[in-house]
Design a protein around this motif. Sequence first.
Motif, PDB file in Angstrom:
ATOM      1  N   SER A 397       0.924  -1.344   0.049  1.00 35.27           N
ATOM      2  CA  SER A 397       0.137   0.058   0.051  1.00 35.27           C
ATOM      3  C   SER A 397       0.940   1.126  -0.056  1.00 35.27           C
ATOM      4  O   SER A 397       1.888   1.162   0.567  1.00 35.27           O
ATOM      5  N   ALA A 398       0.572   2.342  -0.653  1.00 35.69           N
ATOM      6  CA  ALA A 398       1.054   3.672  -0.824  1.00 35.69           C
ATOM      7  C   ALA A 398       0.204   4.598  -0.302  1.00 35.69           C
ATOM      8  O   ALA A 398      -1.072   4.524  -0.910  1.00 35.69           O
ATOM      9  N   SER A 399       0.581   5.493   0.431  1.00 39.26           N
ATOM     10  CA  SER A 399      -0.470   6.503   0.896  1.00 39.26           C
ATOM     11  C   SER A 399       0.207   7.905   1.002  1.00 39.26           C
ATOM     12  O   SER A 399       1.401   7.895   1.195  1.00 39.26           O
ATOM     13  N   VAL A 400      -0.398   8.859   0.388  1.00 40.70           N
ATOM     14  CA  VAL A 400      -0.109  10.181   0.825  1.00 40.70           C
ATOM     15  C   VAL A 400      -1.117  10.899   1.495  1.00 40.70           C
ATOM     16  O   VAL A 400      -2.370  10.836   1.242  1.00 40.70           O
ATOM     17  N   TRP A 401      -0.808  11.896   2.525  1.00 36.70           N
ATOM     18  CA  TRP A 401      -1.939  12.633   3.200  1.00 36.70           C
ATOM     19  C   TRP A 401      -1.316  14.142   3.553  1.00 36.70           C
ATOM     20  O   TRP A 401      -0.244  14.518   3.193  1.00 36.70           O
ATOM     21  N   GLY A 402      -2.372  14.858   3.696  1.00 35.83           N
ATOM     22  CA  GLY A 402      -1.993  16.206   4.281  1.00 35.83           C
ATOM     23  C   GLY A 402      -3.126  16.839   4.947  1.00 35.83           C
ATOM     24  O   GLY A 402      -4.358  16.384   4.891  1.00 35.83           O
ATOM     25  N   SER A 403      -2.806  17.999   5.658  1.00 34.09           N
ATOM     26  CA  SER A 403      -3.666  18.486   6.714  1.00 34.09           C
ATOM     27  C   SER A 403      -3.425  19.877   6.790  1.00 34.09           C
ATOM     28  O   SER A 403      -2.173  20.418   6.795  1.00 34.09           O
ATOM     29  N   LEU A 404      -4.469  20.581   6.985  1.00 30.32           N
ATOM     30  CA  LEU A 404      -4.380  22.205   7.561  1.00 30.32           C
ATOM     31  C   LEU A 404      -4.901  22.208   8.857  1.00 30.32           C
ATOM     32  O   LEU A 404      -6.076  21.797   8.914  1.00 30.32           O
ATOM     33  N   ARG A 405      -4.332  22.818   9.820  1.00 30.22           N
ATOM     34  CA  ARG A 405      -4.933  23.065  11.286  1.00 30.22           C
ATOM     35  C   ARG A 405      -5.041  24.574  11.738  1.00 30.22           C
ATOM     36  O   ARG A 405      -3.905  25.094  11.484  1.00 30.22           O
ATOM     37  N   LYS A 406      -5.845  24.834  12.465  1.00 24.59           N
ATOM     38  CA  LYS A 406      -5.758  26.010  13.380  1.00 24.59           C
ATOM     39  C   LYS A 406      -5.334  25.671  14.687  1.00 24.59           C
ATOM     40  O   LYS A 406      -6.222  25.327  15.411  1.00 24.59           O
ATOM     41  N   GLU A 407      -3.976  26.158  14.830  1.00 24.46           N
ATOM     42  CA  GLU A 407      -3.589  25.675  16.532  1.00 24.46           C
ATOM     43  C   GLU A 407      -3.888  27.004  17.191  1.00 24.46           C
ATOM     44  O   GLU A 407      -3.834  28.033  16.577  1.00 24.46           O
ATOM     45  N   GLN A 408      -4.355  27.025  18.364  1.00 29.74           N
ATOM     46  CA  GLN A 408      -4.675  28.008  19.365  1.00 29.74           C
ATOM     47  C   GLN A 408      -3.505  28.765  19.799  1.00 29.74           C
ATOM     48  O   GLN A 408      -2.786  28.482  20.752  1.00 29.74           O
ATOM     49  N   VAL A 409      -2.815  29.645  19.079  1.00 25.32           N
ATOM     50  CA  VAL A 409      -1.536  30.360  19.266  1.00 25.32           C
ATOM     51  C   VAL A 409      -2.085  31.859  19.446  1.00 25.32           C
ATOM     52  O   VAL A 409      -2.661  32.268  18.814  1.00 25.32           O
ATOM     53  N   THR A 419       0.603  23.162   9.137  1.00 21.57           N
ATOM     54  CA  THR A 419       0.584  22.272   7.639  1.00 21.57           C
ATOM     55  C   THR A 419       1.340  21.004   8.090  1.00 21.57           C
ATOM     56  O   THR A 419       2.151  21.090   8.611  1.00 21.57           O
ATOM     57  N   GLU A 420       0.724  19.907   7.588  1.00 28.09           N
ATOM     58  CA  GLU A 420       1.308  18.799   7.665  1.00 28.09           C
ATOM     59  C   GLU A 420       1.105  17.659   6.392  1.00 28.09           C
ATOM     60  O   GLU A 420       0.062  17.723   5.974  1.00 28.09           O
ATOM     61  N   ILE A 421       2.337  17.410   5.731  1.00 26.25           N
ATOM     62  CA  ILE A 421       2.129  16.720   4.752  1.00 26.25           C
ATOM     63  C   ILE A 421       3.066  15.233   4.966  1.00 26.25           C
ATOM     64  O   ILE A 421       4.062  15.247   5.750  1.00 26.25           O
ATOM     65  N   GLY A 422       2.683  14.015   4.264  1.00 28.50           N
ATOM     66  CA  GLY A 422       3.435  12.792   4.587  1.00 28.50           C
ATOM     67  C   GLY A 422       2.934  11.912   3.486  1.00 28.50           C
ATOM     68  O   GLY A 422       2.102  11.936   2.540  1.00 28.50           O
ATOM     69  N   ALA A 423       3.836  10.821   3.617  1.00 28.62           N
ATOM     70  CA  ALA A 423       3.504   9.672   2.505  1.00 28.62           C
ATOM     71  C   ALA A 423       4.101   8.601   3.437  1.00 28.62           C
ATOM     72  O   ALA A 423       5.034   8.468   4.319  1.00 28.62           O
ATOM     73  N   GLU A 424       3.645   7.381   2.832  1.00 29.88           N
ATOM     74  CA  GLU A 424       4.027   5.813   3.647  1.00 29.88           C
ATOM     75  C   GLU A 424       3.951   4.918   2.387  1.00 29.88           C
ATOM     76  O   GLU A 424       3.107   4.786   1.687  1.00 29.88           O
ATOM     77  N   LEU A 425       5.027   4.058   2.488  1.00 28.35           N
ATOM     78  CA  LEU A 425       4.909   2.776   1.728  1.00 28.35           C
ATOM     79  C   LEU A 425       5.021   1.706   2.551  1.00 28.35           C
ATOM     80  O   LEU A 425       6.018   1.696   3.547  1.00 28.35           O
ATOM     81  N   LYS A 426       4.048   0.662   2.434  1.00 26.69           N
ATOM     82  CA  LYS A 426       3.855  -0.534   3.471  1.00 26.69           C
ATOM     83  C   LYS A 426       3.877  -1.855   2.581  1.00 26.69           C
ATOM     84  O   LYS A 426       2.996  -1.898   1.638  1.00 26.69           O
ATOM     85  N   LEU A 427       4.512  -2.701   3.001  1.00 25.35           N
ATOM     86  CA  LEU A 427       4.459  -4.096   2.471  1.00 25.35           C
ATOM     87  C   LEU A 427       4.010  -5.058   3.726  1.00 25.35           C
ATOM     88  O   LEU A 427       4.933  -5.113   4.605  1.00 25.35           O
ATOM     89  N   VAL A 428       3.010  -5.849   3.600  1.00 25.21           N
ATOM     90  CA  VAL A 428       2.859  -6.997   4.436  1.00 25.21           C
ATOM     91  C   VAL A 428       2.741  -8.212   3.479  1.00 25.21           C
ATOM     92  O   VAL A 428       2.112  -8.386   2.573  1.00 25.21           O
ATOM     93  N   THR A 429       3.738  -9.171   4.096  1.00 23.74           N
ATOM     94  CA  THR A 429       3.513 -10.533   3.210  1.00 23.74           C
ATOM     95  C   THR A 429       3.285 -11.653   4.100  1.00 23.74           C
ATOM     96  O   THR A 429       3.641 -11.511   5.554  1.00 23.74           O
ATOM     97  N   PRO A 430       2.471 -12.601   3.921  1.00 23.27           N
ATOM     98  CA  PRO A 430       2.554 -13.687   4.741  1.00 23.27           C
ATOM     99  C   PRO A 430       3.630 -14.842   4.945  1.00 23.27           C
ATOM    100  O   PRO A 430       3.534 -15.580   5.431  1.00 23.27           O
ATOM    101  N   GLN A 431       4.960 -14.495   3.979  1.00 29.18           N
ATOM    102  CA  GLN A 431       6.087 -15.131   4.438  1.00 29.18           C
ATOM    103  C   GLN A 431       6.535 -14.555   5.612  1.00 29.18           C
ATOM    104  O   GLN A 431       6.663 -13.285   5.747  1.00 29.18           O
ATOM    105  N   PHE A 432       7.167 -15.638   6.286  1.00 30.04           N
ATOM    106  CA  PHE A 432       7.654 -15.356   7.656  1.00 30.04           C
ATOM    107  C   PHE A 432       9.211 -15.067   7.557  1.00 30.04           C
ATOM    108  O   PHE A 432       9.950 -16.118   7.285  1.00 30.04           O
TER     109      PHE A 432
END
Length: 773
Positions: A397-409, A419-432
Amino acid sequence: MRGAYKISFILFIFYFLYSCSPTKYVGKDEYLLDHVKVKVDDYKLNRSDVRRSIRQKPNTRILGTVRFHLGLYNLSGRNEKKKFNQWLRRIGEAPVIYDPFLTKRSVEQIELFLHNKGFYQAEVHDTVYYKKKRANVEYKVKVGPVTSIESIKFDAPEGRPENRIAEESGLMANYRRDTVNTLLEKNAPLDLDVLDDERERITKALREKGYFNFSKNFIRFMADTSTVKKENMAKVFVRIVENAVDSNAYKRYFVRNISVNFDYDPLVSAEQVAATYNSLVYNGYTILYKDKLKIKPKMIIETIQLQRMELYDAQRVIDTYVRLQALNLFKLVNIDFKEVESDGEVKALDCTIQLSPVKRQSYNVFLEGTHNSGNLGVGGNFTYNHRNVFRAGENISASVWGSLRKEQVNGEGKLFNTTEIGAELKLVTPQFWMPFLRMKDFRRNYAPKTSISFSYSYEYTPYYTRSIANARFGYLWRKADKKWRYNFDLIDLNYVLMKDVDKSFIDGLKNEYIKNAYTDHMILSAVFSATFTDQLLNAKAMNYNYFRVNVETSGNVLNAIDRLSGGKKTGESLDEKYYKLLGVRYAQFVKSDAEYRYNWYINRANSLVGRFFVGCGYPYGNMKVLPFEEAFYGGGANDMRAWQARTLGPGSYLATEKYPNSVGDFKLAANIEYRFKLLWLLEGALFLDAGNVWNINPKETRHGAKLNYNFFNQIAIGTGAGLRLNANFFLLRFDLGIKLKDPALPAGQRFVLFNSGGGFRRSVFNVAIGYPF
């Protein structure tokens, strides 16, 4: 005060519906069933079990008194053709009209239940009280003496013929060897439910030893009360019946051939499969497939628990179902057995495993708006998933995400300042992937998987920018009963870089403990977690438990390598000398936490959920504080809902920093939430939250922040109400948290429900997705 108005409005609606005449649609000479009471003269008997036998129950109540759904029904007009009236009646609940026949049936069912529990002299009497078109029913139960088991014998009584066929086939020998595991006990009540469980146990044990056709109907119980020494006792005989229609029920079977259809289609007959499907033989297993082999046979064969030329085992069949479904490669899994002609006492079976594959590729787009702990935000996530990328069940699975937030400053006027952006690459295999340990039996019994992931996230705030790179390698496995799940991350590496840190922001942090959270650091951990739940899939009408425990250790391997290799420490003072890896300081700590939840199902409209959490982390060696990402915090939409995230504690310390960063080494929290159905997709909730975080680190210098013997007086308490939009696959939650006790205030002034320090004036509105726990 706006929160007070909201609560008052909700209470007004409840009062209005409660005030509507509940007998509006109760006809002449009819009575609304108002209350049903059960009085039992034996406190040991579970009253809720008796209530299940009652055949007519009053309208559903929420909050113990309000017949909300009946009120909705009664709001409808008498014109049944109007759409609005039809809708109100559909989402509401019609009045339950008292029925004397159902009361009589309830008495009979309660008596039958008590007889099944061994109370053969039980008496049940009903009394009905009528008042203003309402009927109250009371059941008085006199249980009497219970009949208990004097002795247990796993054979027919003397004078009765033995089962010759079962004896000659060897079944009786296997049956007798297993009697040491019996559920029946001397002096225990003669409970028919326990007898039935014993029948199931015996059947399961025999079907695991090759008796394919054996059924629990071939097991009989006899209770003899005429030859006992004491009154209300019985001798119990367990026997295998002789009069089975088919003598093959007493014979054992072995599995001769196993074929696996990788492209099973229920519309294609067996003759068409033989004529049009391709086939190959792999390690003795016959593989059938269409056109092209999409999955490597080795992976499927290793997953199958059944073995050729071995005795049939019903438990291995169940385990095979579970293992194949856990691969998430098939929308349908079916295992079929066919008896075949064979010589000798042991019969033969041919097994066909039918697999219908799911779509290999999919994607998911998710958008959300948040208003969590007063912080507005919008976000999105895109995920691509491939379930069989290398034809061996690997899920990538490959994911990309992003968010905008209002922090109480303070002093910040932007709509979104984080602002936050990110990406993830994940592999799950039934092989041990355990190169030095093969552990074939472990793979078969626990279906382990190997997980590898890489991710990167970038966060910009008014005070700093933070980059986090993560790499993880670990294993997942679970038992066949699905109750326990395990996860062991052998490597969990986090590389944190803090850039553009505002100097005035750092200078405003008066505590050195917090300042360390905003420095570059590395976390190299090993994490083990175990999760237990006895909740059944798609079974909502049940109580269930949930338990999770995590243990994490970080930096010890790196520290040992540095010490053995003579690595040099760096730092500004002798007190703060430390080792570095890849140019940054690495953390060293141990951490553990545990969480327990209990979900109590009351009825179709009411449930109660409790949660308890405890966690502790101890930093040492190369870094004297817990990294910010690993520290515990209080507040937020899933914790102490009357406080914003990271604004509670630690202890009785009152935070004065501009940015919320109240974290601690130790956390204690407990929550209880009452949930009830309202109308359509709407649910309501009332909750009570208690807890706090503390520090145990000697570097902690803030007053009241360290854990001490007086910690229980520093526990924060919050309450509130919530509305949820539950569409089954998606739940949107709105919770209004109200402070009851604020430990940051001086002793004697901490209960703040009706003053300016808390209560409605300082309520916190949370918007979140999913239940809090």
